[in-house]
Design a protein around this motif. Structure first.
Motif, PDB file in Angstrom:
ATOM      1  N   GLU A   1      -3.191   9.447   2.698  1.00  0.00           N
ATOM      2  CA  GLU A   1      -4.456   8.837   3.117  1.00  0.00           C
ATOM      3  C   GLU A   1      -4.474   7.336   2.821  1.00  0.00           C
ATOM      4  OE1 GLU A   1      -9.271   9.194   2.428  1.00  0.00           O
ATOM      5  OE2 GLU A   1      -7.924  10.441   1.246  1.00  0.00           O
ATOM      6  N   ARG A   2      -4.085   6.957   1.627  1.00  0.00           N
ATOM      7  CA  ARG A   2      -4.073   5.528   1.270  1.00  0.00           C
ATOM      8  C   ARG A   2      -3.077   4.771   2.151  1.00  0.00           C
ATOM      9  NH1 ARG A   2      -5.327   1.481  -2.036  1.00  0.00           N
ATOM     10  NH2 ARG A   2      -3.684   0.172  -2.890  1.00  0.00           N
ATOM     11  N   LEU A   3      -1.929   5.353   2.403  1.00  0.00           N
ATOM     12  CA  LEU A   3      -0.929   4.704   3.246  1.00  0.00           C
ATOM     13  C   LEU A   3      -1.479   4.461   4.650  1.00  0.00           C
ATOM     14  CD1 LEU A   3       2.094   3.824   3.468  1.00  0.00           C
ATOM     15  CD2 LEU A   3       2.512   6.097   4.374  1.00  0.00           C
ATOM     16  N   LEU A   4      -2.134   5.464   5.213  1.00  0.00           N
ATOM     17  CA  LEU A   4      -2.690   5.320   6.557  1.00  0.00           C
ATOM     18  C   LEU A   4      -3.840   4.321   6.596  1.00  0.00           C
ATOM     19  CD1 LEU A   4      -2.636   9.000   7.812  1.00  0.00           C
ATOM     20  CD2 LEU A   4      -1.127   7.138   8.485  1.00  0.00           C
ATOM     21  N   VAL A   5      -4.696   4.330   5.574  1.00  0.00           N
ATOM     22  CA  VAL A   5      -5.840   3.417   5.541  1.00  0.00           C
ATOM     23  C   VAL A   5      -5.366   1.969   5.415  1.00  0.00           C
ATOM     24  CG1 VAL A   5      -7.835   2.706   4.179  1.00  0.00           C
ATOM     25  CG2 VAL A   5      -7.489   5.107   4.692  1.00  0.00           C
ATOM     26  N   VAL A   6      -4.423   1.713   4.531  1.00  0.00           N
ATOM     27  CA  VAL A   6      -3.942   0.344   4.318  1.00  0.00           C
ATOM     28  C   VAL A   6      -3.233  -0.169   5.559  1.00  0.00           C
ATOM     29  CG1 VAL A   6      -2.277  -1.047   3.032  1.00  0.00           C
ATOM     30  CG2 VAL A   6      -3.805   0.501   1.820  1.00  0.00           C
TER      31      VAL A   6
END
Length: 63
Positions: free
Chosen positions: A14-19
């Motif tokens: 999730e963090r990878l996709l959001v960033v």
């Protein structure tokens, strides 16, 4: 297949996709601003030349 990133667990996905989504959105927004700037600058250049030429469609070598 092949990937640029490797994650140990799906909870980090999730963090990878959001960033990276934010970075992508920012790059696209900058590209759109540059696109409009480029089109306005080019259009104004043509408009100023046409005003200088008297809005005439004739080609004149004595400009």
């Amino acid at each position: 297949m092949a990937s640029d990133f490797s994650i140990a667990q799906f909870r980090f996905l999730e963090r990878l996709l959001v960033v990276h989504g934010h970075w992508c959105c920012k790059r696209i927004a900058q590209m759109i601003c540059y696109f409009f700037y480029k089109k306005i600058a080019f259009g104004l250049t043509i408009f100023y030349f046409e005003a200088f030429a008297g809005f005439s469609g004739q080609s004149d070598d004595n400009l």
